[in-house]
Design a protein around this motif. Structure first.
Motif, PDB file in Angstrom:
ATOM      1  N   ASP A 113      59.837  81.749  62.626  1.00  4.95           N
ATOM      2  CA  ASP A 113      58.544  81.145  63.134  1.00  4.95           C
ATOM      3  C   ASP A 113      57.485  80.930  62.128  1.00  4.95           C
ATOM      4  O   ASP A 113      57.313  81.796  61.047  1.00  4.95           O
ATOM      5  CB  ASP A 113      58.012  82.104  64.112  1.00  4.95           C
ATOM      6  CG  ASP A 113      58.893  82.236  65.437  1.00  4.95           C
ATOM      7  OD1 ASP A 113      59.809  81.335  65.585  1.00  4.95           O
ATOM      8  OD2 ASP A 113      58.713  83.212  66.294  1.00  4.95           O
ATOM      9  N   VAL A 114      56.903  79.976  62.058  1.00  2.00           N
ATOM     10  CA  VAL A 114      55.945  79.750  60.747  1.00  2.00           C
ATOM     11  C   VAL A 114      54.445  79.321  61.604  1.00  2.00           C
ATOM     12  O   VAL A 114      54.207  78.169  62.098  1.00  2.00           O
ATOM     13  CB  VAL A 114      56.081  78.404  60.009  1.00  2.00           C
ATOM     14  CG1 VAL A 114      55.261  78.315  59.056  1.00  2.00           C
ATOM     15  CG2 VAL A 114      57.584  78.598  59.604  1.00  2.00           C
ATOM     16  N   GLY A 115      53.273  80.218  61.216  1.00  2.00           N
ATOM     17  CA  GLY A 115      52.058  79.923  61.850  1.00  2.00           C
ATOM     18  C   GLY A 115      51.206  79.593  60.512  1.00  2.00           C
ATOM     19  O   GLY A 115      51.631  79.223  59.443  1.00  2.00           O
ATOM     20  N   GLU A 116      50.047  79.383  60.804  1.00  2.00           N
ATOM     21  CA  GLU A 116      49.202  78.795  59.827  1.00  2.00           C
ATOM     22  C   GLU A 116      48.996  79.604  58.561  1.00  2.00           C
ATOM     23  O   GLU A 116      48.571  79.244  57.398  1.00  2.00           O
ATOM     24  CB  GLU A 116      47.767  78.618  60.204  1.00  2.00           C
ATOM     25  CG  GLU A 116      47.719  77.527  61.357  1.00  2.00           C
ATOM     26  CD  GLU A 116      46.098  76.937  61.996  1.00  2.00           C
ATOM     27  OE1 GLU A 116      45.163  77.786  61.286  1.00  2.00           O
ATOM     28  OE2 GLU A 116      45.986  76.271  62.577  1.00  2.00           O
ATOM     29  N   ASN A 117      49.339  80.962  58.547  1.00  2.00           N
ATOM     30  CA  ASN A 117      49.059  81.802  57.411  1.00  2.00           C
ATOM     31  C   ASN A 117      50.541  82.193  56.773  1.00  2.00           C
ATOM     32  O   ASN A 117      50.684  83.018  55.859  1.00  2.00           O
ATOM     33  CB  ASN A 117      48.557  83.224  58.077  1.00  2.00           C
ATOM     34  CG  ASN A 117      47.148  83.135  58.320  1.00  2.00           C
ATOM     35  OD1 ASN A 117      46.385  82.498  57.712  1.00  2.00           O
ATOM     36  ND2 ASN A 117      46.741  83.769  59.450  1.00  2.00           N
ATOM     37  N   ASP A 118      51.553  81.521  57.379  1.00  2.00           N
ATOM     38  CA  ASP A 118      52.946  81.767  56.879  1.00  2.00           C
ATOM     39  C   ASP A 118      53.434  80.960  55.838  1.00  2.00           C
ATOM     40  O   ASP A 118      54.754  80.568  55.847  1.00  2.00           O
ATOM     41  CB  ASP A 118      53.970  81.928  58.051  1.00  2.00           C
ATOM     42  CG  ASP A 118      53.334  83.047  59.098  1.00  2.00           C
ATOM     43  OD1 ASP A 118      52.720  84.000  58.522  1.00  2.00           O
ATOM     44  OD2 ASP A 118      53.649  82.735  60.259  1.00  2.00           O
ATOM     45  N   ALA A 119      52.343  80.364  54.859  1.00  2.00           N
ATOM     46  CA  ALA A 119      52.967  79.410  53.865  1.00  2.00           C
ATOM     47  C   ALA A 119      53.658  78.021  54.406  1.00  2.00           C
ATOM     48  O   ALA A 119      54.602  77.488  54.186  1.00  2.00           O
ATOM     49  CB  ALA A 119      53.933  79.931  52.889  1.00  2.00           C
ATOM     50  N   PRO A 120      52.995  77.476  55.553  1.00  2.00           N
ATOM     51  CA  PRO A 120      53.288  76.221  56.025  1.00  2.00           C
ATOM     52  C   PRO A 120      53.367  75.213  55.026  1.00  2.00           C
ATOM     53  O   PRO A 120      52.339  75.039  54.361  1.00  2.00           O
ATOM     54  CB  PRO A 120      52.638  75.848  57.349  1.00  2.00           C
ATOM     55  CG  PRO A 120      51.409  76.557  57.031  1.00  2.00           C
ATOM     56  CD  PRO A 120      51.721  77.988  56.245  1.00  2.00           C
ATOM     57  N   THR A 121      54.383  74.300  54.984  1.00  2.00           N
ATOM     58  CA  THR A 121      54.135  73.156  54.170  1.00  2.00           C
ATOM     59  C   THR A 121      53.012  72.259  54.557  1.00  2.00           C
ATOM     60  O   THR A 121      52.782  72.095  55.447  1.00  2.00           O
ATOM     61  CB  THR A 121      55.526  72.143  54.005  1.00  2.00           C
ATOM     62  OG1 THR A 121      56.548  73.049  53.579  1.00  2.00           O
ATOM     63  CG2 THR A 121      55.511  71.019  53.280  1.00  2.00           C
ATOM     64  N   ARG A 122      52.178  71.897  53.542  1.00  2.00           N
ATOM     65  CA  ARG A 122      51.090  71.047  53.668  1.00  2.00           C
ATOM     66  C   ARG A 122      51.615  69.429  53.661  1.00  2.00           C
ATOM     67  O   ARG A 122      52.236  68.968  52.581  1.00  2.00           O
ATOM     68  CB  ARG A 122      50.032  71.223  52.754  1.00  2.00           C
ATOM     69  CG  ARG A 122      49.490  72.684  52.860  1.00  2.00           C
ATOM     70  CD  ARG A 122      48.383  73.063  51.792  1.00  2.00           C
ATOM     71  NE  ARG A 122      48.966  72.922  50.587  1.00  2.00           N
ATOM     72  CZ  ARG A 122      48.438  72.956  49.348  1.00  2.00           C
ATOM     73  NH1 ARG A 122      46.925  72.522  49.360  1.00  2.00           N
ATOM     74  NH2 ARG A 122      48.939  73.029  48.139  1.00  2.00           N
ATOM     75  N   LEU A 123      51.022  68.854  54.645  1.00  2.00           N
ATOM     76  CA  LEU A 123      51.451  67.164  54.720  1.00  2.00           C
ATOM     77  C   LEU A 123      50.474  66.286  54.629  1.00  2.00           C
ATOM     78  O   LEU A 123      49.384  66.569  55.155  1.00  2.00           O
ATOM     79  CB  LEU A 123      52.186  66.782  55.689  1.00  2.00           C
ATOM     80  CG  LEU A 123      53.618  67.668  56.014  1.00  2.00           C
ATOM     81  CD1 LEU A 123      53.828  67.502  57.438  1.00  2.00           C
ATOM     82  CD2 LEU A 123      54.786  67.335  54.950  1.00  2.00           C
ATOM     83  N   ARG A 124      50.092  65.318  53.662  1.00  2.00           N
ATOM     84  CA  ARG A 124      49.023  64.445  53.697  1.00  2.00           C
ATOM     85  C   ARG A 124      49.338  63.496  54.570  1.00  2.00           C
ATOM     86  O   ARG A 124      50.486  62.540  54.316  1.00  2.00           O
ATOM     87  CB  ARG A 124      48.874  63.949  52.311  1.00  2.00           C
ATOM     88  CG  ARG A 124      47.962  65.028  51.498  1.00  2.00           C
ATOM     89  CD  ARG A 124      47.838  64.516  50.056  1.00  2.00           C
ATOM     90  NE  ARG A 124      46.810  65.353  49.331  1.00  2.00           N
ATOM     91  CZ  ARG A 124      46.704  65.113  47.789  1.00  2.00           C
ATOM     92  NH1 ARG A 124      47.009  63.949  47.336  1.00  2.00           N
ATOM     93  NH2 ARG A 124      45.794  66.058  47.561  1.00  2.00           N
ATOM     94  N   VAL A 125      48.669  63.315  55.487  1.00  2.00           N
ATOM     95  CA  VAL A 125      48.828  62.381  56.783  1.00  2.00           C
ATOM     96  C   VAL A 125      48.721  60.978  56.436  1.00  2.00           C
ATOM     97  O   VAL A 125      47.916  60.466  56.054  1.00  2.00           O
ATOM     98  CB  VAL A 125      48.236  62.598  58.010  1.00  2.00           C
ATOM     99  CG1 VAL A 125      48.400  61.755  59.250  1.00  2.00           C
ATOM    100  CG2 VAL A 125      48.305  64.069  58.494  1.00  2.00           C
ATOM    101  N   GLY A 126      49.936  60.177  56.602  1.00  2.00           N
ATOM    102  CA  GLY A 126      49.733  58.754  56.117  1.00  2.00           C
ATOM    103  C   GLY A 126      50.038  58.308  54.486  1.00  2.00           C
ATOM    104  O   GLY A 126      50.002  57.321  54.025  1.00  2.00           O
TER     105      GLY A 126
END
Length: 263
Positions: free
Chosen positions: A149-162
């Motif tokens: 499970d990956v929440g906002e504090n769990d080092a989720p990959t950041r994606l630049r939309v578009g």
């Protein structure tokens, strides 16, 4: 994801526009748990003893054991591959690639810069010399498999939309030779800095299917439980085509064409 979206597959319009789609319950959570058991053993850390979690990131090699193959070859994902890349245009996944296992830490992980994943030229040991071209030679999709499970504090990959649109326009003048990662990164991926960010969060079993040109980045882990995620490529059975006589473009190809037309 709604029942309607499950029935009709990934949102192709959103994929072309944003550069990614999220597939919830792409593989069973129980299967993810089986995979984590294997991964925990290989980390050299103890799941029940945070004192052993001494590094911000532990990188584990390719995983192709049966539970990992089952996750990568789920019927829901195979249907999504057909929808995004085209039937017969991709190769079955025999592995889920490497795992950058991220642990809660105040240390800088040292790998949180914006980038895209190059797709050929791997014979060169310097990864900054690995290459990408306008036809995305060697890669049909970038995939983010969440095995925890990956929440906002769990080092989720950041994606630049578009951001896949910006990279397509940057690559277009360079033809089949393409550009190295070092050349693409020379300006710090400034061409996509104006894009909004999305976080690759979700329950174990979630998969993000991303355009191969999407700009993304890791980040430090500020949560409490380690994050297990794999990011294998979906390999093409044949090179992508930007010009097809029959006009039968896949959404991956259409996204590139739309970006160039907008330019």
């Amino acid at each position: 994801m709604t029942d309607e979206r499950r029935e009709h597959g990934p949102d192709l319009t959103a994929f072309i526009r944003d550069g990614f789609v999220r597939i919830d319950a792409a593989f069973p959570a129980g299967l993810a748990a089986q995979c984590r058991e294997i991964l925990w053993r290989d980390t050299g850390c103890r799941e029940d003893d945070p004192a052993t979690w001494t590094q911000p990131v532990v990188r584990l090699a390719n995983y192709s054991q049966a539970p990992f193959r089952a996750a990568a070859q789920s019927p829901l994902l195979q249907a999504a591959f057909d929808a995004l890349v085209g039937p017969g245009r991709w190769l079955p996944c025999g592995s889920v690639g490497t795992f950058p296992v991220r642990f809660p830490s105040d240390q800088d992980p040292g790998d949180a810069g914006w980038h895209i994943d190059p797709s050929f030229g791997y014979e060169t040991p310097d990864f900054l010399q690995w290459r990408t071209n306008i036809r995305s030679k060697g890669r049909a999709l970038l995939m983010l498999f969440l095995f925890s499970d990956v929440g906002e504090n769990d080092a989720p990959t950041r994606l630049r939309v578009g951001s896949h649109r910006d990279i397509a326009r940057q690559l277009a003048p360079h033809g089949d030779a393409g550009l190295t990662l070092g050349e693409l990164a020379a300006d710090g991926f400034a061409s996509s800095a104006h894009r909004p960010e999305a976080l690759a969060t979700g329950c174990a079993g979630t998969v993000y299917l991303c355009h191969p040109f999407i700009v993304h980045a890791a980040q430090p882990h500020r949560g409490t439980r380690p994050r297990f995620m794999a990011q294998p490529p979906l390999l093409p059975a044949a090179p992508l085509q930007i010009e097809r006589a029959d006009g039968a473009y896949s959404p991956v190809e259409r996204a590139i064409r739309d970006a160039l037309a907008a330019d």
